[in-house]
Scaffold this motif. Structure first.
Motif, PDB file in Angstrom:
ATOM      1  N   LYS A  85       0.835  -1.202   0.000  1.00  0.00           N
ATOM      2  CA  LYS A  85       0.000   0.000   0.000  1.00  0.00           C
ATOM      3  C   LYS A  85       0.873   1.258   0.000  1.00  0.00           C
ATOM      4  O   LYS A  85       0.624   2.206  -0.741  1.00  0.00           O
ATOM      5  CB  LYS A  85      -0.958  -0.006   1.191  1.00  0.00           C
ATOM      6  CG  LYS A  85      -1.998   1.092   1.119  1.00  0.00           C
ATOM      7  CD  LYS A  85      -3.068   0.930   2.178  1.00  0.00           C
ATOM      8  CE  LYS A  85      -4.102   2.056   2.040  1.00  0.00           C
ATOM      9  NZ  LYS A  85      -5.169   1.947   3.012  1.00  0.00           N
ATOM     10  N   ARG A  86       1.929   1.252   0.812  1.00  0.00           N
ATOM     11  CA  ARG A  86       2.832   2.404   0.817  1.00  0.00           C
ATOM     12  C   ARG A  86       3.653   2.479  -0.467  1.00  0.00           C
ATOM     13  O   ARG A  86       4.031   3.562  -0.900  1.00  0.00           O
ATOM     14  CB  ARG A  86       3.739   2.395   2.046  1.00  0.00           C
ATOM     15  CG  ARG A  86       3.026   2.943   3.268  1.00  0.00           C
ATOM     16  CD  ARG A  86       3.932   3.195   4.459  1.00  0.00           C
ATOM     17  NE  ARG A  86       4.318   1.943   5.075  1.00  0.00           N
ATOM     18  CZ  ARG A  86       5.556   1.500   5.183  1.00  0.00           C
ATOM     19  NH1 ARG A  86       6.577   2.201   4.741  1.00  0.00           N
ATOM     20  NH2 ARG A  86       5.808   0.343   5.747  1.00  0.00           N
ATOM     21  N   ALA A  87       3.925   1.340  -1.093  1.00  0.00           N
ATOM     22  CA  ALA A  87       4.617   1.359  -2.392  1.00  0.00           C
ATOM     23  C   ALA A  87       3.766   2.105  -3.409  1.00  0.00           C
ATOM     24  O   ALA A  87       4.283   2.913  -4.192  1.00  0.00           O
ATOM     25  CB  ALA A  87       4.904  -0.073  -2.869  1.00  0.00           C
ATOM     26  N   ALA A  88       2.452   1.877  -3.374  1.00  0.00           N
ATOM     27  CA  ALA A  88       1.548   2.576  -4.301  1.00  0.00           C
ATOM     28  C   ALA A  88       1.550   4.076  -4.030  1.00  0.00           C
ATOM     29  O   ALA A  88       1.547   4.878  -4.970  1.00  0.00           O
ATOM     30  CB  ALA A  88       0.136   2.012  -4.188  1.00  0.00           C
ATOM     31  N   VAL A  89       1.579   4.465  -2.759  1.00  0.00           N
ATOM     32  CA  VAL A  89       1.575   5.893  -2.436  1.00  0.00           C
ATOM     33  C   VAL A  89       2.899   6.534  -2.845  1.00  0.00           C
ATOM     34  O   VAL A  89       2.917   7.676  -3.318  1.00  0.00           O
ATOM     35  CB  VAL A  89       1.226   6.146  -0.954  1.00  0.00           C
ATOM     36  CG1 VAL A  89       2.402   6.009  -0.021  1.00  0.00           C
ATOM     37  CG2 VAL A  89       0.604   7.510  -0.760  1.00  0.00           C
ATOM     38  N   ALA A  90       4.002   5.802  -2.692  1.00  0.00           N
ATOM     39  CA  ALA A  90       5.302   6.338  -3.104  1.00  0.00           C
ATOM     40  C   ALA A  90       5.337   6.553  -4.615  1.00  0.00           C
ATOM     41  O   ALA A  90       5.807   7.592  -5.086  1.00  0.00           O
ATOM     42  CB  ALA A  90       6.425   5.396  -2.668  1.00  0.00           C
ATOM     43  N   ARG A  91       4.854   5.572  -5.364  1.00  0.00           N
ATOM     44  CA  ARG A  91       4.812   5.715  -6.836  1.00  0.00           C
ATOM     45  C   ARG A  91       3.923   6.889  -7.232  1.00  0.00           C
ATOM     46  O   ARG A  91       4.278   7.686  -8.112  1.00  0.00           O
ATOM     47  CB  ARG A  91       4.297   4.429  -7.489  1.00  0.00           C
ATOM     48  CG  ARG A  91       5.322   3.341  -7.594  1.00  0.00           C
ATOM     49  CD  ARG A  91       4.846   2.161  -8.431  1.00  0.00           C
ATOM     50  NE  ARG A  91       3.656   1.523  -7.901  1.00  0.00           N
ATOM     51  CZ  ARG A  91       3.653   0.585  -6.953  1.00  0.00           C
ATOM     52  NH1 ARG A  91       4.792   0.185  -6.430  1.00  0.00           N
ATOM     53  NH2 ARG A  91       2.519   0.051  -6.542  1.00  0.00           N
ATOM     54  N   PHE A  92       2.766   7.012  -6.566  1.00  0.00           N
ATOM     55  CA  PHE A  92       1.847   8.096  -6.895  1.00  0.00           C
ATOM     56  C   PHE A  92       2.467   9.459  -6.564  1.00  0.00           C
ATOM     57  O   PHE A  92       2.384  10.398  -7.365  1.00  0.00           O
ATOM     58  CB  PHE A  92       0.509   7.909  -6.173  1.00  0.00           C
ATOM     59  CG  PHE A  92      -0.504   8.953  -6.533  1.00  0.00           C
ATOM     60  CD1 PHE A  92      -1.116   8.943  -7.781  1.00  0.00           C
ATOM     61  CD2 PHE A  92      -0.842   9.957  -5.639  1.00  0.00           C
ATOM     62  CE1 PHE A  92      -2.046   9.910  -8.129  1.00  0.00           C
ATOM     63  CE2 PHE A  92      -1.771  10.935  -5.981  1.00  0.00           C
ATOM     64  CZ  PHE A  92      -2.379  10.910  -7.228  1.00  0.00           C
ATOM     65  N   ALA A  93       3.107   9.565  -5.409  1.00  0.00           N
ATOM     66  CA  ALA A  93       3.747  10.841  -5.038  1.00  0.00           C
ATOM     67  C   ALA A  93       4.822  11.219  -6.052  1.00  0.00           C
ATOM     68  O   ALA A  93       4.932  12.388  -6.436  1.00  0.00           O
ATOM     69  CB  ALA A  93       4.339  10.745  -3.628  1.00  0.00           C
ATOM     70  N   ARG A  94       5.609  10.240  -6.490  1.00  0.00           N
ATOM     71  CA  ARG A  94       6.618  10.509  -7.522  1.00  0.00           C
ATOM     72  C   ARG A  94       5.961  10.965  -8.819  1.00  0.00           C
ATOM     73  O   ARG A  94       6.445  11.872  -9.484  1.00  0.00           O
ATOM     74  CB  ARG A  94       7.477   9.266  -7.800  1.00  0.00           C
ATOM     75  CG  ARG A  94       8.477   8.914  -6.727  1.00  0.00           C
ATOM     76  CD  ARG A  94       9.625   9.901  -6.607  1.00  0.00           C
ATOM     77  NE  ARG A  94      10.450  10.038  -7.762  1.00  0.00           N
ATOM     78  CZ  ARG A  94      11.641   9.497  -7.933  1.00  0.00           C
ATOM     79  NH1 ARG A  94      12.169   8.752  -6.980  1.00  0.00           N
ATOM     80  NH2 ARG A  94      12.323   9.708  -9.031  1.00  0.00           N
ATOM     81  N   ARG A  95       4.847  10.344  -9.196  1.00  0.00           N
ATOM     82  CA  ARG A  95       4.128  10.747 -10.415  1.00  0.00           C
ATOM     83  C   ARG A  95       3.612  12.176 -10.281  1.00  0.00           C
ATOM     84  O   ARG A  95       3.675  12.950 -11.235  1.00  0.00           O
ATOM     85  CB  ARG A  95       2.957   9.794 -10.709  1.00  0.00           C
ATOM     86  CG  ARG A  95       3.354   8.487 -11.319  1.00  0.00           C
ATOM     87  CD  ARG A  95       4.009   8.621 -12.690  1.00  0.00           C
ATOM     88  NE  ARG A  95       3.184   9.385 -13.611  1.00  0.00           N
ATOM     89  CZ  ARG A  95       3.643  10.274 -14.491  1.00  0.00           C
ATOM     90  NH1 ARG A  95       4.929  10.517 -14.601  1.00  0.00           N
ATOM     91  NH2 ARG A  95       2.817  10.923 -15.287  1.00  0.00           N
TER      92      ARG A  95
END
Length: 182
Positions: free
Chosen positions: A110-120
Motif C-alpha cells: 500500500k505504501r509502495a503505491a503511495v510512493a509511486r503516486f507521489a513521484r508521479r
C-alpha cells in the motif's frame, strides 16, 4: 554553505523563538532550515503550521514515505538527510524501507503505491493520468486520502525548494548508510 542569511536567535522575535523551540524539542536540535526560515516569521509560521496540520492526515510511515520519495525526486540533499534521520529514529522505518521509499516504493504494497503516486505527482507536476489515480485507488486509498497524499507531497516540495535555493549545511545527526542513527 547557506546562501540565504540566517538570523541570530537574538534577532528573531520571541514568538518566532517559541516556534523554533517547538520544532527543535523532539529532535534535540533546531535544523538549519528552520533557523534560516526564521528570518521571515510569516514563512516559518506557514511551514510549521502546514507540517503540524499534515501530521494528522496519514500515518507517519506513509508521510515519511512520501517525503522521502519527493525529496529524492527533487534531489534535495538536506531534505533527504532530515527525512532519513526522522524516518529511522522516530518513524520506525527500516533501512530497506527508507531506501525503497527514496526509489518510489516500499516493503508494504500500500505504501509502495503511495510512493509511486507521489513521484508521479512530482514528475508530472500534478498532471497525473487516470491510470495513476486508478492505481492509487486500487491500493485502497480513498479520494480524501489522495488529497492528503498530494498535500503531503506539496509540503515536501515546499521545503525541498527552500533548501535547494538555500543549500544549507547538513546539520542532521549522522546516519549510517541510509537510515539508522549512527
Amino acid at each position: 554553505m547557506s546562501r540565504l542569511n540566517t538570523p541570530s536567535l537574538d534577532d528573531v522575535p520571541a514568538d518566532t523563538r517559541e516556534i523554533l523551540d517547538k520544532v527543535g524539542g523532539p529532535l534535540g536540535f533546531v535544523p538549519a532550515m528552520f533557523n534560516t526560515i526564521a528570518s521571515n516569521p510569516a514563512v516559518l509560521e506557514a511551514v510549521t503550521t502546514l507540517q503540524g496540520t499534515m501530521s494528522r492526515v496519514l500515518d507517519a510511515k506513509t508521510r515519511h514515505t512520501i517525503a522521502l520519495a519527493v525529496s529524492q525526486a527533487n534531489e534535495c540533499g538536506y531534505c533527504l538527510a532530515i527525512h532519513t534521520y526522522v524516518s529511522a529514529r522516530f518513524g520506525g522505518m527500516s533501512n530497506e524501507d527508507i531506501d525503497l521509499a527514496r526509489a518510489g516504493s516500499s516493503v508494504d504494497p500500500k505504501r509502495a503505491a503511495v510512493a509511486r503516486f507521489a513521484r508521479r505527482v512530482v514528475d508530472a507536476r500534478g498532471q497525473v493520468s487516470d491510470a495513476d489515480l486508478a492505481a492509487v485507488r486500487g491500493a485502497g486509498y480513498t479520494d480524501p486520502e489522495i488529497l492528503a497524499i498530494v498535500t503531503v507531497a506539496v509540503q515536501a516540495l515546499l521545503t525541498n525548494f527552500i533548501n535547494n535555493v538555500n543549500k544549507p549545511d547538513i546539520d542532521i545527526p549522522a546516519v549510517d548508510s541510509v537510515g539508522a542513527p549512527a
